[in-house]
Structure formats: structure tokens, C-alpha cells
Design an enzyme around this catalytic site. Structure first.
Site, PDB file in Angstrom:
ATOM      1  N   ASN A   1      37.402 -72.963 149.411  1.00 46.28           N
ATOM      2  CA  ASN A   1      38.654 -72.661 150.108  1.00 46.28           C
ATOM      3  C   ASN A   1      39.336 -71.501 149.387  1.00 46.28           C
ATOM      4  OD1 ASN A   1      40.261 -73.711 147.933  1.00 46.28           O
ATOM      5  ND2 ASN A   1      40.112 -75.764 148.787  1.00 46.28           N
TER       6      ASN A   1
ATOM      7  N   ASP B   1      35.274 -81.429 154.589  1.00 41.25           N
ATOM      8  CA  ASP B   1      34.035 -82.211 154.717  1.00 41.25           C
ATOM      9  C   ASP B   1      33.378 -81.950 156.069  1.00 41.25           C
ATOM     10  OD1 ASP B   1      34.820 -83.315 152.309  1.00 41.25           O
ATOM     11  OD2 ASP B   1      35.473 -85.217 153.169  1.00 41.25           O
TER      12      ASP B   1
ATOM     13  N   GLU C   1      40.443 -72.079 145.652  1.00 48.95           N
ATOM     14  CA  GLU C   1      39.290 -72.147 144.752  1.00 48.95           C
ATOM     15  C   GLU C   1      38.680 -70.758 144.540  1.00 48.95           C
ATOM     16  OE1 GLU C   1      37.951 -76.616 146.277  1.00 48.95           O
ATOM     17  OE2 GLU C   1      37.085 -74.809 147.177  1.00 48.95           O
TER      18      GLU C   1
END
Length: 336
Positions: free
Chosen positions: A205, A276, A208
Site C-alpha cells: 500500500n 486481502d 508501506e
């Protein structure tokens, strides 16, 4: 492969076998309502109405893959405790094999316990052990992975930084996947971020990405974004970078393509578990050779769908097929 309709795409998903390797946890939701402020401290008193417990982390990725029709194997380490027993029970109830899940008496099973007032989260309480698993457990887990790897079409590393994925394990699994020409998809976290070099598709993301590469992204400067994304591809030695941008959608890039997919218009209820879902859909699309634009668009729509429901839930296949048919047409290509 060539597809005319999204129904064909999802029928092909059924022919793919996916190995999910990573951190598994329990997502617990305590639903209630705030009745008053506590006389003991300046905090609300929540009267509990019901409690729900769901599979989280790598197990939620496995649930998403199962919902999309594919054959799934989850490989993880959990504690020999009540939450560990619950994970095994929930896996069995959802027709997911427990054969490759390892119990470790020295570890506590990770849990995220959220207290919810209506649809607003009041507090989250985490139970976890983030220390790396032992060398003995690493060898055991690696043995399980290598035993099934020749039967796998794509492998997903789902890293929640809870200690299951060690640098040694990651590097050995990626090396063997390369030997067997198995695509590797990574949803990374900070600790092992650069251990995943050589993966096929890398999905951080924005937070990160900026932290790991020590850069700041200006979403108004497209040319600068393209350069930084491609530089990251070379640094990570990955074929494809899929960068999720929250409310700004996602970016997917390889050496030839650069696609920025705007966020889907939805009734946003939460963002729990969206990553996820995105990684599960992207992995299956990659495994059947869909093009960069379709991987990005379908993953983006899938992430949006789960944001329309509260809590961590798998994507609904029929709704995703409908979204695909409504919003874009199919294109195909393959990646080497």
C-alpha cells in the site's frame, strides 16, 4: 488464454490451485451500543449485543480465493490455544484444509478484537506474538510448502508481520518457485519488504511503499509517480508492481504498462480486509494470464465490494462478475 465473458474467467479460476503462505489470525467483532460515559474514566461504556469471530490475515485471503472458486491451500503457524482451535474449526467449516497449518505451543494465536458502536469502531485490542518463528518451525513449514509446490499454479505471501514469514523461508520458497516457473504474489510488510526480491507481482500500500523506499509520492505528478514505480520494480526485481492508493484507487505497472485505476464509486462502510481481497483477485488473474488493465480493474472492483460490508469478509463472486460486465471489457495477455 482468450475470454469473451467474465463468466468464462471465473470458470477458469476453478482450474487453478493457490498456495497461501503467511500470518493467520482471528478477527473478533464485539457489536454493541454506547449507553453512557464510564464513571471510572472518560471512556464510553459499550453494552455488548453480539460477538462474531471470523478468519483473518492469510486465512481471509484463502477464504476470498475459495469464494472465487479456486482450490486453496493455507500454510501458516498458529498457537495451541483457544483461538488456534477456533481457526482450525473455521477452516474446516469453510472447506479449507488444515493439513498444512502448524500448531506451536510456544506462540499465541494472533487476534484483532474490535469493539463496535453501531458501525463506528470504539477500540481495537490486539493479541499477538511478532517474534520470528524458530528455525525448527521454519524447516517444518518449508518442508510442507516444498511438498505441495509442484501441484500449485500461483503462490501468495500474505505478510502481516506476525513472525511466520522469515527472510530465510521467503528466499528459499521464491527460489523454488522460480525453478518450477510458479508465479509469486506478495502482500508485504516492513520487516521483510526487501526479502521478496524476484516476486512476480508485488502489492504494497502507499504507506508501506513510501516508508520502505524512503520517498514521498505526489499523486498530482503522474510522471514522477511512473518513474518511482518503475524504479521500485527494478529495485525489487519484480515483474509487476500493484500499488494500492486507498481512496485514490490503485496503480499497476510493469516495464511496458502503466495503469492508474480510479477508486470505484461505493457506499464505504469499512476498509477492513480490502487488501486481502485485492491480492487474492490479482493472483488468480495473473495465474490465468489476464492483461495488466484487467488485473488492476478487477482487483479494484473486488476491493470496493468488500468495503461495502462491515468487517473482514470474502468477496462475492456473482457481484464481482456483474461489476466486471458493467464497467469494462476483457483484454488478455500473458506474462513471462
Amino acid at each position: 488464454m482468450s475470454f469473451q465473458h467474465f463468466e468464462e474467467v471465473f470458470n477458469t479460476f476453478k482450474t487453478r490451485r493457490v498456495l497461501v503462505l503467511g500470518d493467520t489470525m482471528v478477527d473478533t467483532y464485539v457489536f454493541g451500543h454506547v449507553s453512557r460515559m464510564s464513571p471510572e474514566a472518560p471512556v464510553p461504556v459499550v453494552v455488548q449485543d453480539k460477538v462474531e469471530q471470523r478468519l483473518g490475515g492469510a486465512a481471509n485471503v484463502a477464504l476470498n480465493l475459495k469464494s472465487l472458486g479456486s482450490d486453496v491451500i493455507l500454510t501458516s503457524v498458529i498457537g495451541a490455544d483457544m483461538n488456534g482451535e477456533l481457526i482450525m474449526k473455521l477452516l474446516s467449516e469453510n472447506d479449507l484444509t488444515t493439513e498444512f497449518v502448524v500448531n506451536d505451543k510456544s506462540r499465541v494465536t494472533s487476534e484483532k478484537r474490535r469493539v463496535i458502536d453501531g458501525t463506528s469502531q470504539v477500540v481495537r485490542i490486539d493479541t499477538e506474538n511478532t517474534s520470528p518463528i524458530s528455525q525448527e518451525l521454519t524447516r517444518l513449514l518449508l518442508g510442507k510448502v516444498l511438498s505441495i509446490l509442484p501441484e500449485i499454479d500461483v503462490l501468495i505471501f500474505q505478510d502481516y508481520d506476525k513472525g511466520v514469514l522469515t527472510a530465510n523461508l521467503i528466499e528459499k520458497v521464491i527460489s523454488q518457485c522460480k525453478n518450477l516457473s510458479i508465479p509469486v504474489v506478495v502482500d508485504p510488510k516492513e520487516r521483510n519488504y526487501f526479502s521478496y526480491k524476484g516476486a512476480t507481482l508485488f502489492k504494497p500500500n502507499l504507506r508501506e511503499f513510501e516508508k520502505a523506499h524512503q520517498i514521498t509520492i505526489d499523486l498530482e505528478n503522474i510522471e514522477d509517480l511512473k518513474k518511482k514505480a518503475r524504479d521500485a520494480c527494478y529495485e525489487l526485481q519484480c515483474n509487476i508492481l500493484l500499488l494500492t492508493l486507498s481512496a485514490h484507487g490503485l496503480l499497476i505497472v510493469d516495464k511496458q504498462n502503466f495503469e492508474w485505476v480510479p477508486a470505484a464509486k461505493i457506499e464505504l462502510k469499512n476498509v477492513l480486509g480490502a487488501g486481502d481481497t485485492v491480492v487474492a483477485v490479482a493472483a488468480l488473474c495473473l495465474a490465468i494470464g489476464l492483461s495488466i488493465p484487467i488485473i488492476g480493474q478487477l482487483a479494484n472492483e473486488a476491493g470496493a465490494l468488500v468495503c461495502e460490508q462491515y468487517g473482514v469478509v470474502p468477496v462475492e463472486k456473482n457481484k464481482l462478475i456483474k461489476r466486471g460486465e458493467q464497467h469494462f471489457s476483457l483484454q488478455t495477455s500473458s506474462f513471462g
